[in-house]
Design an enzyme around this catalytic site. Structure first.
Site, PDB file in Angstrom:
ATOM      1  N   ASP A   8       5.013   3.790   1.117  1.00 57.15           N
ATOM      2  CA  ASP A   8       4.036   2.812   0.622  1.00 57.15           C
ATOM      3  C   ASP A   8       3.883   3.012  -0.881  1.00 57.15           C
ATOM      4  O   ASP A   8       3.437   4.075  -1.329  1.00 57.15           O
ATOM      5  CB  ASP A   8       2.699   3.014   1.339  1.00 57.15           C
ATOM      6  CG  ASP A   8       1.718   1.882   1.083  1.00 57.15           C
ATOM      7  OD1 ASP A   8       2.110   0.890   0.444  1.00 57.15           O
ATOM      8  OD2 ASP A   8       0.556   1.993   1.514  1.00 57.15           O
ATOM      9  N   ASP A 103       6.261  -3.859  -0.881  1.00 60.63           N
ATOM     10  CA  ASP A 103       5.902  -2.513  -1.330  1.00 60.63           C
ATOM     11  C   ASP A 103       5.792  -1.478  -0.221  1.00 60.63           C
ATOM     12  O   ASP A 103       5.327  -0.365  -0.470  1.00 60.63           O
ATOM     13  CB  ASP A 103       4.596  -2.554  -2.126  1.00 60.63           C
ATOM     14  CG  ASP A 103       3.419  -3.028  -1.290  1.00 60.63           C
ATOM     15  OD1 ASP A 103       3.640  -3.627  -0.223  1.00 60.63           O
ATOM     16  OD2 ASP A 103       2.269  -2.792  -1.710  1.00 60.63           O
ATOM     17  N   GLU A 104       6.220  -1.789   0.984  1.00 62.81           N
ATOM     18  CA  GLU A 104       6.179  -0.773   2.032  1.00 62.81           C
ATOM     19  C   GLU A 104       7.243  -1.046   3.088  1.00 62.81           C
ATOM     20  O   GLU A 104       7.665  -2.179   3.301  1.00 62.81           O
ATOM     21  CB  GLU A 104       4.798  -0.670   2.680  1.00 62.81           C
ATOM     22  CG  GLU A 104       4.342  -1.896   3.416  1.00 62.81           C
ATOM     23  CD  GLU A 104       3.029  -1.666   4.157  1.00 62.81           C
ATOM     24  OE1 GLU A 104       2.835  -0.579   4.720  1.00 62.81           O
ATOM     25  OE2 GLU A 104       2.209  -2.592   4.173  1.00 62.81           O
TER      26      GLU A 104
END
Length: 359
Positions: A8, A103-104
């Site tokens: 993350d 983003d993860e």
């Protein structure tokens, strides 16, 4: 057992802005709505969070909490390009990658031979590579199951890492708040709390059949998660599951007629997006979403194998029945997409294979 890593990125959009514009560093910064038009914060840095600013917060309210908040509109193309860089780093360690957003992502590194198969060292190496090549920090969670890997990645943020070895899962989940379990939002948590259920240990001690009777399929999932069970594999399918469009209104509106005036533009844009990104795909549902001026939202959906404009208006009418006098600040329409007939179902991997863990 598997070796799952959840990566993350730390306040991703804001971090990219601070990397590219050093003058923002050390100052409260948010990516999102402008001071002039209504909008919501997409993400913010840790300096802004000290003032109580959070993602999905109304921009106006965020500015009341932090008058010196720097607002930037965001550069989605840049964020996508950096995300591709990060994805390329993941591919050095495994092909089993499940992106959740820009983003993860989940990674299954069960068969990775680097660092003698240590998922802990692999996660550290991935984070080092990301920092060296993008200038951004990432946090990681390592666990034998997906949901605990995600929980773990949040425990030592920012720029940290948490590992939950297989032999510590049972003890770890006992004290885990039910709010940490995916699917347990505020309303569900309140219902569970009214039954005296606040932690996984509480669920473990509660009659399983009663939970299933009260919550249906989710009750079964809740019991499994509370016992540290999550048999979901990594889904490596890249097919989109839905296409939608929504708009935040310049001013609150209150009547069905006002909402109906907004619908044609939304439906036209949805049609364009379907043509660009889901051509030839079968739909399986239509959805209308309303967000009210108290920031609560409602969605109404209808199972269907074809797009019906009339049905969107019918769903809108049903959603408006939940208005309760509140103003409407956002209106959206979307369709759920069925899997392509010429593609396989998402690849679910390593459901049963037993592995020697080196954490």
């Amino acid at each position: 057992m598997r070796k799952i890593i959840h990566i993350d990125m730390d306040c991703y959009f804001a971090a990219v802005e601070m990397r590219d514009f050093p003058e923002y560093r050390g100052k409260p910064l948010a990516v999102g709505g402008s001071r002039v038009q209504r909008g919501v914060i997409s993400t913010c840095n840790y300096e802004a969070r000290k003032f109580g600013v959070r993602s999905a917060m109304a921009t106006g309210y965020a500015l009341k909490l932090c008058p010196d908040l720097i607002l930037v509109p965001g550069r989605m193309q840049v964020y996508k390009e950096v995300s591709q860089q990060i994805r390329a780093i993941f591919c050095r360690y495994t092909e089993l990658i499940e992106p959740l957003s820009l983003d993860e992502a989940y990674l299954d590194v069960s068969d990775c031979k680097l660092f003698k198969g240590s998922a802990t060292l692999i996660a550290e190496a991935i984070r080092r590579d990301i920092l060296a090549e993008t200038g951004l920090t990432a946090s990681a969670g390592v666990a034998p199951i997906k949901f605990l890997a995600k929980v773990a990645s949040d425990l030592n943020k920012p720029n940290g890492q948490c590992v939950i070895p297989p032999d510590e899962v049972a003890e770890f989940v006992k004290s885990l708040s039910l709010r940490k379990i995916p699917g347990v939002g505020k309303v569900t948590a309140e219902k569970l709390s009214s039954l005296g259920l606040n932690t996984c240990a509480d669920v473990q001690a509660y009659p399983k059949q009663e939970l299933i009777a009260r919550f249906g399929k989710f009750g079964t999932v809740l019991v499994e998660r509370a016992h540290g069970i999550d048999e979901r594999g990594i889904s490596v399918s890249r097919e989109r599951k839905s296409v939608g469009v929504e708009t935040t209104l310049a001013q609150d509106i209150y009547t069905l007629e006002q909402c109906q005036q907004v619908m044609p533009g939304l439906i036209q844009e949805l049609s364009s997006r379907l043509g660009r990104s889901a051509k030839g795909r079968q739909i399986h549902k239509q959805v209308v979403k309303l967000k009210f001026n108290d920031f609560k939202q409602t969605t109404i959906e209808h199972r269907s194998d074809e797009v019906s404009v009339v049905m969107f208006y019918e769903l809108l009418s049903q959603a408006m029945a939940r208005q309760e006098g509140r103003g409407i600040r956002l209106l959206g329409v979307s369709v759920g997409l069925a899997e392509s007939k010429d593609t396989l179902s998402p690849l679910m991997v390593r459901e049963t294979k037993q592995l020697d863990f080196v954490f």
